[in-house]
Design a protein around this motif. Structure first.
Motif, PDB file in Angstrom:
ATOM      1  N   PRO A 292      -3.261  10.074   8.775  1.00  0.00           N
ATOM      2  CA  PRO A 292      -2.212   9.183   8.284  1.00  0.00           C
ATOM      3  C   PRO A 292      -2.766   7.824   7.873  1.00  0.00           C
ATOM      4  N   GLU A 293      -2.217   7.280   6.805  1.00  0.00           N
ATOM      5  CA  GLU A 293      -2.654   5.987   6.280  1.00  0.00           C
ATOM      6  C   GLU A 293      -1.409   5.183   5.884  1.00  0.00           C
ATOM      7  N   GLU A 294      -1.335   3.913   6.295  1.00  0.00           N
ATOM      8  CA  GLU A 294      -0.200   3.051   5.939  1.00  0.00           C
ATOM      9  C   GLU A 294      -0.476   2.326   4.630  1.00  0.00           C
ATOM     10  N   ILE A 295       0.531   2.301   3.766  1.00  0.00           N
ATOM     11  CA  ILE A 295       0.419   1.573   2.499  1.00  0.00           C
ATOM     12  C   ILE A 295       1.632   0.651   2.362  1.00  0.00           C
ATOM     13  N   ASP A 296       1.433  -0.451   1.713  1.00  0.00           N
ATOM     14  CA  ASP A 296       2.516  -1.410   1.475  1.00  0.00           C
ATOM     15  C   ASP A 296       3.107  -1.191   0.096  1.00  0.00           C
ATOM     16  N   LEU A 297       4.410  -0.953   0.063  1.00  0.00           N
ATOM     17  CA  LEU A 297       5.134  -0.815  -1.186  1.00  0.00           C
ATOM     18  C   LEU A 297       5.701  -2.181  -1.554  1.00  0.00           C
ATOM     19  N   ARG A 298       5.237  -2.761  -2.628  1.00  0.00           N
ATOM     20  CA  ARG A 298       5.655  -4.112  -3.000  1.00  0.00           C
ATOM     21  C   ARG A 298       7.104  -4.133  -3.473  1.00  0.00           C
ATOM     22  N   PRO A 299       7.842  -5.236  -3.203  1.00  0.00           N
ATOM     23  CA  PRO A 299       9.219  -5.338  -3.708  1.00  0.00           C
ATOM     24  C   PRO A 299       9.245  -5.222  -5.232  1.00  0.00           C
ATOM     25  N   GLY A 300      10.242  -4.515  -5.740  1.00  0.00           N
ATOM     26  CA  GLY A 300      10.369  -4.357  -7.182  1.00  0.00           C
ATOM     27  C   GLY A 300       9.509  -3.250  -7.751  1.00  0.00           C
ATOM     28  N   THR A 301       9.069  -2.319  -6.906  1.00  0.00           N
ATOM     29  CA  THR A 301       8.252  -1.207  -7.401  1.00  0.00           C
ATOM     30  C   THR A 301       9.096  -0.304  -8.305  1.00  0.00           C
ATOM     31  N   ASN A 302       8.556   0.051  -9.445  1.00  0.00           N
ATOM     32  CA  ASN A 302       9.261   0.914 -10.386  1.00  0.00           C
ATOM     33  C   ASN A 302       8.769   2.351 -10.276  1.00  0.00           C
ATOM     34  N   SER A 303       9.603   3.265 -10.690  1.00  0.00           N
ATOM     35  CA  SER A 303       9.212   4.672 -10.732  1.00  0.00           C
ATOM     36  C   SER A 303       8.078   4.857 -11.733  1.00  0.00           C
ATOM     37  N   GLY A 304       7.068   5.607 -11.345  1.00  0.00           N
ATOM     38  CA  GLY A 304       5.926   5.840 -12.218  1.00  0.00           C
ATOM     39  C   GLY A 304       4.713   4.995 -11.885  1.00  0.00           C
ATOM     40  N   GLN A 305       4.896   3.974 -11.017  1.00  0.00           N
ATOM     41  CA  GLN A 305       3.733   3.172 -10.627  1.00  0.00           C
ATOM     42  C   GLN A 305       2.785   3.991  -9.766  1.00  0.00           C
ATOM     43  N   VAL A 306       1.479   3.650  -9.817  1.00  0.00           N
ATOM     44  CA  VAL A 306       0.441   4.391  -9.102  1.00  0.00           C
ATOM     45  C   VAL A 306      -0.262   3.451  -8.139  1.00  0.00           C
ATOM     46  N   ILE A 307      -0.348   3.886  -6.900  1.00  0.00           N
ATOM     47  CA  ILE A 307      -1.096   3.149  -5.868  1.00  0.00           C
ATOM     48  C   ILE A 307      -2.377   3.927  -5.592  1.00  0.00           C
ATOM     49  N   THR A 308      -3.530   3.265  -5.665  1.00  0.00           N
ATOM     50  CA  THR A 308      -4.819   3.936  -5.504  1.00  0.00           C
ATOM     51  C   THR A 308      -5.470   3.540  -4.182  1.00  0.00           C
TER      52      THR A 308
END
Length: 379
Positions: A292-308
């Motif tokens: 398991p790995e925790e990631i931060d989803l920034r406010p205002g994230t849109n559909s289709g964005q990619v987190i690497t």
């Protein structure tokens, strides 16, 4: 007997095989037609070749010592215009002139290389990414334990072919308008093997090998992928009569993963988040190959964005480092709202000035949220 083969080669009657071979080579260099084309010398060379053919073969030499000359039986051992018989020692003649061997058909035939094998190995993504030690089972040819690859029944051994002297091929020199022509063909008596098996092994029928299913432990390196082939040299089927083994080719088949899609050494996955989390931001726990790995989803994230996530993919094959993990975000829009939720969203739309998006609806068509409610059957 009119001819004394020992006298022709200039050796004692108790000469060893090595002494006979040395004497023949010395005379062949001196008398060969290419060196001395004189007709009398050619006849002398023919006698030397016949003498060596008899004395270099233990069985023929034994018969000769008992008074039987193979070349005195109406050409039984001879033949051809020059008298060079089917067993003419061409290989030894080449040795005499060039100091090497042309090789014999017997060595080529009996020591044939075994067949190579292709084995499919199914692996999970985690196994291809990090490598694994795997037991693989497959049918193959192995050395017969009964005869230890010799092909003969217990207590017996292959016998040297008396027609070709163990060479596996017979040669003949004939005269034509082009000069002397040498022809070589597989020995008809031993079929090019050089030896004859009188009593075959009952388990392998004289082949020296049997078929079995074997299990072998193999090391799969990190970074292989679907379609990769791994060669295990010398691990395939054993050749006939104890010949060298072929190879094993492992063909990697990667099973589909329920979460990740592999593209080269990179991994891709999709995460679906609620509209509120995308708007307000959130901390998500994501499964990776490392846990398991925790990631931060920034406010205002849109559909289709990619987190690497760097270096969270598969290991590179035969190179340091790893690929990346690419997380594709999909924002989920609610399709069913209760009265309270609808009221809150209406209030939010009013505060943001979005309750009547300009140009979207003409008068009398209802506002934005009533259209949503009607389209999705909200109650």
């Amino acid at each position: 007997m009119a001819r004394d083969y020992y006298e022709i080669l200039g050796v004692r009657r108790d000469a060893t095989q090595d002494e006979i071979k040395k004497a023949y080579r010395r005379l062949a260099r001196e008398l060969h037609p290419d060196v001395n084309p004189d007709p009398e010398t050619q006849e002398r060379f023919k006698e030397v070749a016949q003498a060596y053919e008899v004395l270099s073969n233990p069985e023929k030499r034994r018969m000769y010592d008992m008074g039987v000359d193979p070349f005195a039986r109406g050409g039984a051992a001879g033949g051809g215009a020059t008298g060079f018989g089917a067993g003419f020692p061409f290989d030894d003649l080449m040795n005499a002139f060039f100091g090497g061997s042309t090789g014999t058909r017997a060595a080529r035939e009996r020591m044939r290389r075994g067949r190579s094998i292709k084995v499919r190995v199914e692996l999970d993504l985690e196994e291809t990414a990090f490598g694994v030690t795997k037991d693989i089972t497959f049918p193959t040819a192995v050395v017969c334990n009964t005869c230890q690859g010799e092909g003969t029944a217990q207590g017996t051994h292959p016998e040297t072919c008396d027609m070709c002297g163990g060479r596996g091929e017979v040669s003949q020199v004939t005269r034509s308008f082009l000069g002397q022509v040498m022809t070589t063909r597989p020995c008809p008596q031993c079929a090019g093997q050089g030896t004859i098996i009188r009593n075959p092994c009952p388990d392998c029928a004289g082949e020296g090998r049997v078929r079995e299913r074997v299990t072998r432990k193999v090391q799969i390196p990190a970074g292989v992928e679907d379609g990769t082939q791994i060669q295990l040299a010398g691990e395939g089927e054993v050749g006939p009569n104890g010949g060298p083994r072929g190879d094993i080719f492992l063909e990697i088949v990667e099973r589909p993963h329920p979460i990740f899609e592999r593209r080269g050494d990179d991994l891709h996955c999709t995460v679906t988040v609620p509209m509120t989390a995308a708007a307000l931001g959130a901390t998500l726990t994501i499964d990776t190959l490392d846990g398991p790995e925790e990631i931060d989803l920034r406010p205002g994230t849109n559909s289709g964005q990619v987190i690497t996530l760097q270096s969270k993919g598969c290991h590179h094959l035969n190179a340091p480092g790893r690929g990346d993990l690419h997380i594709h975000v999909t924002v989920e829009t609610p399709t069913r709202l209760d009265e309270e939720q609808e009221a809150l969203l209406r209030k939010l739309a009013e505060l943001r000035g979005e309750d009547r998006p300009p140009g979207k609806f003409s008068p009398g068509q209802g506002n934005f949220f009533s259209r949503i409610r009607d389209a999705f059957g909200a109650r």
